[in-house]
Design an enzyme around this catalytic site. Sequence first.
Site: not given
Length: 237
Positions: A97, A165, A95, A76
């Site tokens: 979750h 996500h 990033h 990613e």
Amino acid sequence: MTTVEEARRQVAVANRILAREDVVDAYGHVSMRHPGDPGRFLLARSLSPALVTPADIMEFDLDCNPIDDDRRPYGERPIHGAAYQARPDVNAVVHNHSHAVIPFGVTDTPIRPLVHVGSGIGPEVPVWDIADNFGDTNMLVLTMEQGHDLAKCLGSGRVALMRGHGCVVVGPNLKEAVMVSIYLQVNAQLQIAAMRMGEVKYLSPEEERLYQEIQFSPLSMDRAWEYFEERADLGGI
Ligand code: MN
């Protein structure tokens, strides 16, 4: 100026801090723009954040091609490369979750600052839905096209949620991106708790703006970073 060696350690420390605060778990990543070359960024090889050391940090160009390195990168990484391409003011990208944040990406309830330390997330946090332009996918941001679409949704803000996500958090430096990631999660937890109890009174836009002057001051940032470093398991890195 920050050397590449110092930057590698800072990125490793940021990984350990985010892991300690449960913002990232087995997954999630944090990157920093290369201090000596704005056309590159630093990001760990594919590894859980709690385990990252300075030696695990790879270099990429902004199209996410590794520079002289054949280790396995995160799939990613376009989340990072596309954000750096779109935003010259951005020097760090997280990033994650974070579990508490997910409900706000899958319902019509927006996440909004309700506690002073949540001010950094901004008054309106956009939600990116990968299905809008890419249909049914495995939910992962694996192409630059998807990364650009996410960066467009992020706009000029600090945070975008990713439906079903996680989220992306950007900042002008690594410390701010890490801090906002931590307090985005705190704000989400508190908002879920407050909404169960009744009507929520959120911070006004002016309250948010005024607190951000405090939150991102060197005095506040240094104190917070010292605290988070002390709590994290740096394992001698
Ligand atoms: Mn992800």
